[in-house]
Write an enzyme that holds these catalytic residues in place. Structure first.
Site, short mmCIF file in Angstrom:
data_model
loop_
_atom_site.label_atom_id
_atom_site.label_comp_id
_atom_site.label_asym_id
_atom_site.label_seq_id
_atom_site.Cartn_x
_atom_site.Cartn_y
_atom_site.Cartn_z
N ASP A 89 -7.49 -5.59 -0.76
CA ASP A 89 -6.63 -5.63 0.42
C ASP A 89 -6.87 -6.99 1.08
O ASP A 89 -8.04 -7.37 1.30
CB ASP A 89 -7.08 -4.48 1.34
CG ASP A 89 -6.20 -4.33 2.57
OD1 ASP A 89 -5.76 -5.36 3.12
OD2 ASP A 89 -5.97 -3.18 2.98
N TYR A 132 7.75 -6.77 12.86
CA TYR A 132 7.83 -7.56 11.62
C TYR A 132 8.28 -8.99 11.93
O TYR A 132 7.68 -9.96 11.48
CB TYR A 132 8.82 -6.87 10.67
CG TYR A 132 9.18 -7.63 9.42
CD1 TYR A 132 8.26 -7.82 8.40
CD2 TYR A 132 10.47 -8.12 9.23
CE1 TYR A 132 8.61 -8.50 7.25
CE2 TYR A 132 10.83 -8.79 8.08
CZ TYR A 132 9.89 -8.98 7.09
OH TYR A 132 10.24 -9.64 5.94
N LYS A 167 6.46 -12.66 11.62
CA LYS A 167 7.03 -13.77 10.85
C LYS A 167 7.08 -15.03 11.72
O LYS A 167 6.74 -16.12 11.27
CB LYS A 167 8.42 -13.40 10.31
CG LYS A 167 8.38 -12.35 9.21
CD LYS A 167 7.52 -12.79 8.03
CE LYS A 167 7.50 -11.81 6.89
NZ LYS A 167 6.51 -12.14 5.85
N ILE A 191 16.96 -9.47 0.42
CA ILE A 191 16.89 -9.70 -1.02
C ILE A 191 17.35 -8.46 -1.77
O ILE A 191 16.89 -7.35 -1.49
CB ILE A 191 15.46 -10.12 -1.42
CG1 ILE A 191 15.21 -11.50 -0.81
CG2 ILE A 191 15.30 -10.18 -2.93
CD1 ILE A 191 13.84 -12.02 -1.00
N GLY A 249 0.22 -8.71 -2.90
CA GLY A 249 1.47 -7.94 -2.76
C GLY A 249 2.21 -7.96 -4.08
O GLY A 249 3.44 -7.97 -4.15
N GLY A 298 5.14 -5.43 -4.96
CA GLY A 298 6.26 -5.25 -4.04
C GLY A 298 7.56 -5.81 -4.61
O GLY A 298 7.61 -6.22 -5.78
N1 SER Z 1 14.44 -7.65 4.04
C1 SER Z 1 13.68 -7.72 5.25
C2 SER Z 1 13.88 -6.52 6.09
O1 SER Z 1 14.98 -6.05 6.14
C3 SER Z 1 14.06 -8.94 6.04
O2 SER Z 1 13.21 -9.97 5.68
O3 SER Z 1 12.98 -6.09 6.71
#
Ligand code: SER
Length: 315
Positions: A50, A139, A143, A169, A8, A11
């Site tokens: 990948d 997502y 996690k 972030i 990644g 990213g």
């Molecule tokens: N920045 C991420 C999101 O908003 C959260 O880990 O999906």
């Protein structure tokens, strides 16, 4: 030294972690792996693969004598809801491959978790390290399951796999990439380019956020920490600042006085409302000396100055 592999690599986090790893360990010791968004002027060691293809990653590990992997590949929360099966496939099957390769090759691994591992049943203020994980996005499900998988591989096989629950972030090198917290990046891009921003969450939405340099430092520091100090083999809470969307608007108006922000909450509001407002990170502070540097005024300043240069805009 054995080399470092970053998946990644292109990213939001990878593109800023890699220069930090160059600085710390030397350019020749860092291999970047990715398959899309590769910048044409990238001049480091590159492998196109990948992480769902275990055999290709295995060959890369052998070819470069890899000792550490930062496995950053992930589809984010909002984008992940478009195709939940694909999100599971990329986020979980990729991680499982990396963990298996970690055991087979005696590697040290970093894998990012997120505040998205939490859900509406988690205490939202000063969210504790050990608490309910009942996420509502795919997502978040990957996690929370990923944390369980990392903990399992550590207990079962003694694998040195370390993790952080990143907050939202804020960074400027890559454009916003499908996350719910990305309004706090989008407001800078659109605000600087056009003087306007339509925010997809309401003005009172408060989430934990962090400037990329703090996130990168946390990652490098956690990986450098002596393993006897690591007490948590799931994922560490870390925190920097929490602010409302309207606080960010006010701060940015110090630089762009005519900025017009309109609020038009969409499906992402519900995701934001299911996440913590603030995080308790006592354990990260205690175990490996975690400390943040960037508060909201400092984040705003560095974002405006950096993006102004990139977008070639002056007010
Ligand atoms: N920045 C991420 C999101 O908003 C959260 O880990 O999906």
């Amino acid at each position: 030294m054995k080399k470092i592999l970053v998946t990644g690599a292109f990213g939001q986090i990878g593109s800023e972690l890699i220069p930090a790893l160059y600085k710390e360990y030397g350019r020749d010791n860092v291999v970047s792996m990715g398959h899309s968004n590769i910048s044409p002027d990238f001049d480091g060691i590159l492998e196109k693969a990948d992480s769902r293809d275990k055999e290709s990653v295995s060959q890369i590990i052998k070819k470069h004598d890899i000792g550490t992997i930062y496995h950053l590949v992930s589809l984010l929360s909002a984008k992940g809801e478009v195709d939940p099966s694909l999100t599971w496939d990329i986020n979980m099957n990729g991680l499982k491959n990396i963990l298996d390769l970690g055991v087979e090759n005696n590697l040290k691994i970093f894998w990012p978790s997120s505040i998205a591992a939490f859900g509406p049943t988690t205490p939202r203020e000063e969210t504790p390290q050990n608490t309910v994980l009942e996420p509502t996005t795919m997502y978040g499900v990957t996690k929370s399951a990923g944390e369980g998988l990392c903990r399992y591989y550590n207990k079962k096989y003694g694998l040195d796999v370390r993790s952080i629950r990143y907050p939202g972030i804020i960074s400027w090198k890559t454009p916003p990439g499908g996350g719910t917290t990305d309004y706090a990046v989008g407001i800078f891009y659109d605000g600087i380019k056009t003087g306007k921003y339509e925010c997809f969450v309401g003005p009172d939405t408060m989430l934990p956020m962090m400037y990329i340099d703090d996130a990168v430092n946390a990652t490098v520091d956690l990986m450098k920490a002596d393993s006897k100090n690591i007490k948590n083999w799931s994922s560490y809470n870390i925190a920097a600042v929490s602010f409302k969307a309207s606080d960010l608007e006010l701060e940015l108006k110090k630089y762009i006085p005519n900025l017009v922000v309109t609020y038009k909450p969409d499906h992402r509001q519900k995701i934001a409302d299911s996440w913590p407002k603030s995080i308790n990170d006592e354990e990260a502070k205690r175990d490996w000396g975690w400390k943040y540097e960037y508060d909201l005024p400092k984040i705003t300043k560095v974002m405006v100055e950096s993006l102004q240069k990139v977008l070639d805009k002056n007010f």
